[in-house]
Design a protein around this motif. Structure first.
Motif, mmCIF file in Angstrom:
data_model
loop_
_atom_site.group_PDB
_atom_site.id
_atom_site.type_symbol
_atom_site.label_atom_id
_atom_site.label_comp_id
_atom_site.label_asym_id
_atom_site.label_seq_id
_atom_site.Cartn_x
_atom_site.Cartn_y
_atom_site.Cartn_z
ATOM 1 N N MET A 74 42.176 35.917 35.159
ATOM 2 C CA MET A 74 41.324 35.329 36.471
ATOM 3 C C MET A 74 40.363 35.668 36.967
ATOM 4 S SD MET A 74 42.939 31.838 39.073
ATOM 5 C CE MET A 74 43.177 31.132 37.979
ATOM 6 N N PHE A 75 39.590 35.527 38.103
ATOM 7 C CA PHE A 75 38.829 36.385 38.723
ATOM 8 C C PHE A 75 38.433 35.909 39.670
ATOM 9 C CE2 PHE A 75 36.502 35.733 34.508
ATOM 10 C CZ PHE A 75 35.951 37.242 33.991
ATOM 11 N N PHE A 76 38.626 37.164 40.783
ATOM 12 C CA PHE A 76 38.452 37.278 41.896
ATOM 13 C C PHE A 76 37.885 38.190 43.123
ATOM 14 C CE2 PHE A 76 42.834 37.121 39.930
ATOM 15 C CZ PHE A 76 43.350 35.449 41.018
ATOM 16 N N LEU A 77 37.254 37.555 43.870
ATOM 17 C CA LEU A 77 36.244 38.052 44.688
ATOM 18 C C LEU A 77 37.000 38.936 45.795
ATOM 19 C CD1 LEU A 77 33.358 39.156 45.885
ATOM 20 C CD2 LEU A 77 33.251 37.187 47.162
ATOM 21 N N PHE A 105 40.430 44.701 36.541
ATOM 22 C CA PHE A 105 39.124 45.505 35.826
ATOM 23 C C PHE A 105 38.658 45.086 36.733
ATOM 24 C CE2 PHE A 105 42.272 44.520 32.463
ATOM 25 C CZ PHE A 105 42.626 45.396 31.868
ATOM 26 N N ILE A 106 38.003 46.847 37.425
ATOM 27 C CA ILE A 106 36.695 45.860 38.458
ATOM 28 C C ILE A 106 35.246 45.497 37.855
ATOM 29 C CG2 ILE A 106 35.225 46.861 40.246
ATOM 30 C CD1 ILE A 106 37.443 48.736 41.281
ATOM 31 N N ILE A 107 34.712 44.542 37.285
ATOM 32 C CA ILE A 107 33.779 44.186 37.056
ATOM 33 C C ILE A 107 32.383 44.739 37.103
ATOM 34 C CG2 ILE A 107 32.365 42.017 35.422
ATOM 35 C CD1 ILE A 107 35.622 42.599 34.278
ATOM 36 N N CYS A 108 32.457 44.407 38.836
ATOM 37 C CA CYS A 108 31.199 44.448 39.076
ATOM 38 C C CYS A 108 31.201 45.181 40.837
ATOM 39 C CB CYS A 108 30.041 43.127 38.890
ATOM 40 S SG CYS A 108 28.430 43.272 39.872
ATOM 41 N N VAL A 109 30.549 45.385 41.619
ATOM 42 C CA VAL A 109 30.429 45.838 42.763
ATOM 43 C C VAL A 109 28.887 44.886 43.196
ATOM 44 C CG1 VAL A 109 29.929 47.463 44.722
ATOM 45 C CG2 VAL A 109 30.941 48.230 42.969
ATOM 46 N N LEU A 110 29.587 44.140 44.427
ATOM 47 C CA LEU A 110 28.617 42.783 43.991
ATOM 48 C C LEU A 110 28.086 43.995 45.780
ATOM 49 C CD1 LEU A 110 30.507 39.322 44.119
ATOM 50 C CD2 LEU A 110 28.240 40.422 43.312
ATOM 51 N N THR A 111 28.701 44.050 46.999
ATOM 52 C CA THR A 111 27.849 43.897 48.157
ATOM 53 C C THR A 111 28.638 45.216 48.495
ATOM 54 O OG1 THR A 111 29.185 42.860 49.230
ATOM 55 C CG2 THR A 111 26.870 41.752 48.553
ATOM 56 N N ILE A 112 27.152 46.344 49.385
ATOM 57 C CA ILE A 112 28.595 47.266 50.129
ATOM 58 C C ILE A 112 28.466 47.198 51.507
ATOM 59 C CG2 ILE A 112 28.652 49.643 50.995
ATOM 60 C CD1 ILE A 112 27.197 50.457 48.657
ATOM 61 N N VAL A 157 36.577 41.585 40.617
ATOM 62 C CA VAL A 157 37.558 41.621 39.614
ATOM 63 C C VAL A 157 38.209 41.198 38.797
ATOM 64 C CG1 VAL A 157 38.101 43.499 41.299
ATOM 65 C CG2 VAL A 157 39.615 41.492 41.292
ATOM 66 N N PHE A 158 38.913 41.200 37.734
ATOM 67 C CA PHE A 158 39.386 40.107 36.287
ATOM 68 C C PHE A 158 41.088 40.868 36.506
ATOM 69 C CE2 PHE A 158 41.376 39.605 32.050
ATOM 70 C CZ PHE A 158 41.093 38.354 32.370
ATOM 71 N N LYS A 159 41.922 39.880 37.508
ATOM 72 C CA LYS A 159 43.492 40.581 37.440
ATOM 73 C C LYS A 159 43.933 38.889 36.140
ATOM 74 C CE LYS A 159 46.808 41.673 39.941
ATOM 75 N NZ LYS A 159 47.875 42.388 40.749
ATOM 76 N N PRO A 160 44.583 39.552 35.207
ATOM 77 C CA PRO A 160 44.978 38.192 34.433
ATOM 78 C C PRO A 160 46.489 38.243 35.044
ATOM 79 C CG PRO A 160 45.248 40.514 33.428
ATOM 80 C CD PRO A 160 44.343 40.853 34.655
ATOM 81 N N TYR A 161 46.797 37.086 34.737
ATOM 82 C CA TYR A 161 48.785 36.617 35.117
ATOM 83 C C TYR A 161 49.393 35.199 34.091
ATOM 84 C CZ TYR A 161 47.356 37.124 39.905
ATOM 85 O OH TYR A 161 46.931 37.509 41.335
ATOM 86 N N ASP A 168 40.453 40.821 21.780
ATOM 87 C CA ASP A 168 40.137 41.511 23.579
ATOM 88 C C ASP A 168 40.236 40.165 24.114
ATOM 89 O OD1 ASP A 168 40.603 43.504 22.766
ATOM 90 O OD2 ASP A 168 38.248 44.155 22.474
ATOM 91 N N VAL A 169 39.802 39.575 25.985
ATOM 92 C CA VAL A 169 40.226 38.762 26.149
ATOM 93 C C VAL A 169 39.340 40.036 27.298
ATOM 94 C CG1 VAL A 169 40.171 37.354 28.721
ATOM 95 C CG2 VAL A 169 41.813 37.775 26.150
ATOM 96 N N GLY A 170 37.528 39.962 27.371
ATOM 97 C CA GLY A 170 37.325 40.572 28.731
ATOM 98 C C GLY A 170 37.274 42.078 28.157
ATOM 99 N N PRO A 171 38.043 42.603 28.926
ATOM 100 C CA PRO A 171 38.858 44.922 29.324
ATOM 101 C C PRO A 171 40.090 43.918 28.588
ATOM 102 C CG PRO A 171 38.037 43.584 31.006
ATOM 103 C CD PRO A 171 37.586 42.161 30.386
ATOM 104 N N LEU A 172 40.825 43.270 28.858
ATOM 105 C CA LEU A 172 41.359 43.358 28.862
ATOM 106 C C LEU A 172 42.160 42.908 27.250
ATOM 107 C CD1 LEU A 172 45.232 43.047 29.319
ATOM 108 C CD2 LEU A 172 44.408 40.653 29.320
ATOM 109 N N GLN A 173 43.400 43.767 26.191
ATOM 110 C CA GLN A 173 43.001 43.336 24.705
ATOM 111 C C GLN A 173 44.920 42.917 24.826
ATOM 112 O OE1 GLN A 173 44.176 47.497 22.361
ATOM 113 N NE2 GLN A 173 42.987 46.280 20.797
#
Length: 168
Positions: free
Chosen positions: A1-4, A44-51, A76-80, A100-105
């Motif tokens: 699942m993706f989270f901010l 998994f840190i996918i993308c930095v949005l803002t500083i 971030v992508f954190k599987p459960y 492969d599920v994105g960066p997760l094997q």
């Protein structure tokens, strides 16, 4: 699942980068250091949005380096465990297949497949009554186990339940 998530990262800056473009260098350095990395705690840190904040630099004695703590927001992508995901099969062998599920094997063992699935070494693939799992094929699987380590996440999946298996 993706989270901010709100995260922080410490950057040591060499004195040659002190000056009017220091903030841009810190931003580039942050993106290069954290994007695409994995932390067992965060995911998994996918993308930095803002500083959100850059602390005032603190000069480290003896080296001349300045230490900055950068606070930022990232996707971030954190599987459960129990999560159903779509994946692409990357490898098939006699004991199961990797996907492969994105960066997760994710590894799916033969025991976690329906009983009608048999390994076909000519493919190599797994053939069932109405499905075939082969390299570069798409599958829907359920994550049944996760192991979080410092810099990686390992997963085990199943396709033994209803509505799981090959995506057509």
């Amino acid at each position: 699942m993706f989270f901010l998530r709100n995260l922080s990262h410490t950057i040591n800056l060499h004195p040659s980068y002190y000056g009017p473009h220091m903030k841009e260098f810190l931003m580039r350095n942050l993106h290069g250091d954290v994007e695409g990395t994995c932390s067992g705690r965060v995911g998994f840190i996918i993308c930095v949005l803002t500083i959100t904040n850059i602390s005032p630099g603190k000069v480290l004695p003896g080296s001349g380096l300045a230490e900055f703590v950068v606070h930022y927001q990232a996707i971030v992508f954190k599987p459960y465990k129990g999560e159903v995901v779509d994946a692409i099969v990357t490898s098939v062998n006699q004991i199961g297949f990797f996907a492969d599920v994105g960066p997760l094997q994710v590894f799916v063992a033969q025991k976690l497949m329906p009983s009608d699935f048999k390994f076909d070494s000519n493919g190599p693939c797994y053939r069932g009554d109405d499905q075939m799992i082969e390299k570069n094929g798409q599958v829907r699987l359920k994550i049944v186990g996760l192991k979080h380590q410092a810099t990686q996440i390992n997963a085990v999946g199943t396709i033994k339940e209803d509505y799981l298996g090959q995506i057509q």
